[in-house]
Scaffold this motif. Structure first.
Motif, short mmCIF file in Angstrom:
data_model
loop_
_atom_site.label_atom_id
_atom_site.label_comp_id
_atom_site.label_asym_id
_atom_site.label_seq_id
_atom_site.Cartn_x
_atom_site.Cartn_y
_atom_site.Cartn_z
N PRO A 40 0.83 -1.22 0.00
CA PRO A 40 0.00 0.00 0.00
C PRO A 40 0.86 1.26 0.00
O PRO A 40 1.69 1.44 0.90
CB PRO A 40 -0.80 -0.13 1.30
CG PRO A 40 -0.78 -1.57 1.63
CD PRO A 40 0.54 -2.10 1.13
N GLY A 41 0.69 2.10 -1.00
CA GLY A 41 1.44 3.34 -1.07
C GLY A 41 2.91 3.18 -1.40
O GLY A 41 3.69 4.12 -1.26
N GLU A 87 4.85 -5.83 7.17
CA GLU A 87 5.40 -5.10 6.03
C GLU A 87 5.51 -5.94 4.76
O GLU A 87 5.84 -5.43 3.69
CB GLU A 87 6.78 -4.50 6.38
CG GLU A 87 7.76 -5.49 6.96
CD GLU A 87 7.79 -5.46 8.49
OE1 GLU A 87 6.70 -5.37 9.11
OE2 GLU A 87 8.90 -5.52 9.05
N ASP A 88 5.22 -7.24 4.86
CA ASP A 88 5.17 -8.09 3.67
C ASP A 88 3.82 -7.97 2.96
O ASP A 88 3.64 -8.54 1.88
CB ASP A 88 5.40 -9.55 4.04
CG ASP A 88 6.79 -9.81 4.57
OD1 ASP A 88 6.93 -10.58 5.55
OD2 ASP A 88 7.76 -9.24 4.01
N THR A 89 2.89 -7.26 3.55
CA THR A 89 1.57 -7.09 2.96
C THR A 89 1.66 -6.42 1.60
O THR A 89 2.39 -5.44 1.43
CB THR A 89 0.67 -6.26 3.88
OG1 THR A 89 0.42 -7.01 5.08
CG2 THR A 89 -0.66 -5.92 3.23
N GLY A 90 0.90 -6.94 0.63
CA GLY A 90 0.87 -6.32 -0.69
C GLY A 90 0.33 -7.28 -1.73
O GLY A 90 -0.02 -8.42 -1.41
N VAL A 91 0.25 -6.79 -2.93
CA VAL A 91 -0.11 -7.64 -4.07
C VAL A 91 1.17 -8.24 -4.63
O VAL A 91 2.10 -7.50 -4.97
CB VAL A 91 -0.85 -6.83 -5.15
CG1 VAL A 91 -1.11 -7.71 -6.37
CG2 VAL A 91 -2.17 -6.28 -4.59
N TYR A 92 1.20 -9.53 -4.72
CA TYR A 92 2.37 -10.25 -5.23
C TYR A 92 2.10 -10.63 -6.69
O TYR A 92 1.07 -11.26 -7.00
CB TYR A 92 2.66 -11.48 -4.39
CG TYR A 92 3.34 -11.12 -3.08
CD1 TYR A 92 2.64 -10.42 -2.10
CD2 TYR A 92 4.66 -11.44 -2.85
CE1 TYR A 92 3.26 -10.07 -0.91
CE2 TYR A 92 5.29 -11.09 -1.67
CZ TYR A 92 4.58 -10.40 -0.71
OH TYR A 92 5.20 -10.05 0.48
N LEU A 93 3.02 -10.23 -7.54
CA LEU A 93 2.85 -10.45 -8.98
C LEU A 93 3.95 -11.37 -9.50
O LEU A 93 5.12 -11.22 -9.16
CB LEU A 93 2.91 -9.12 -9.73
CG LEU A 93 1.85 -8.10 -9.30
CD1 LEU A 93 2.53 -6.90 -8.65
CD2 LEU A 93 1.04 -7.66 -10.48
N CYS A 94 3.53 -12.27 -10.36
CA CYS A 94 4.45 -13.19 -11.00
C CYS A 94 4.92 -12.59 -12.33
O CYS A 94 4.12 -12.02 -13.07
CB CYS A 94 3.73 -14.51 -11.24
SG CYS A 94 4.74 -15.76 -12.06
#
Length: 116
Positions: A40-41, A87-94
């Motif tokens: 986020p951000g 802090e590992d929160t987020g969208v993970y993209l391949c």
């Protein structure tokens, strides 16, 4: 090449998740695969990568906690995430790429949320 990511979810701090990314289509064009994330951000950042000879690289923030690997068919990549932190929160993209400049492929992303 199409990439399908899965495995995200909600987990408490200290927990684990395993992300998967399956490639289909012209997978012979793929020479390396990676996971990126965007919190986020925050800007998108490289989390880990693995090439065709299994050489891996990791962001400093995840070293010792995350492990990237490829399946036996070489068209699937996994990201084992242990001791997760908020802090590992987020969208993970391949991401996958090949030798040509046009060989740059992205999946749709999977959301990882780590609660404190």
């Amino acid at each position: 090449v199409q990439l399908q990511a899965s495995g995200g979810g909600l987990v408490q701090a200290g927990g684990s998740l395993r992300l998967s990314c399956a490639a289909s289509g012209s997978t012979d064009r793929i020479k390396a695969m990676a996971w990126y994330r965007q919190g986020p951000g925050k800007q998108r950042e490289l989390v880990a990568s693995i090439n065709s000879v299994e050489i891996t690289e990791y962001a400093d923030a995840v070293k010792g906690r995350f492990t990237i690997s490829r399946g036996s068919a070489k068209n699937t990549v996994y990201l084992q995430m242990n001791n997760l932190k908020p802090e590992d929160t987020g969208v993970y993209l391949c991401n996958a790429w090949g030798l040509k400049i046009d060989d740059d492929y992205w999946g749709q992303g999977t959301l990882v949320t780590v609660s404190s």
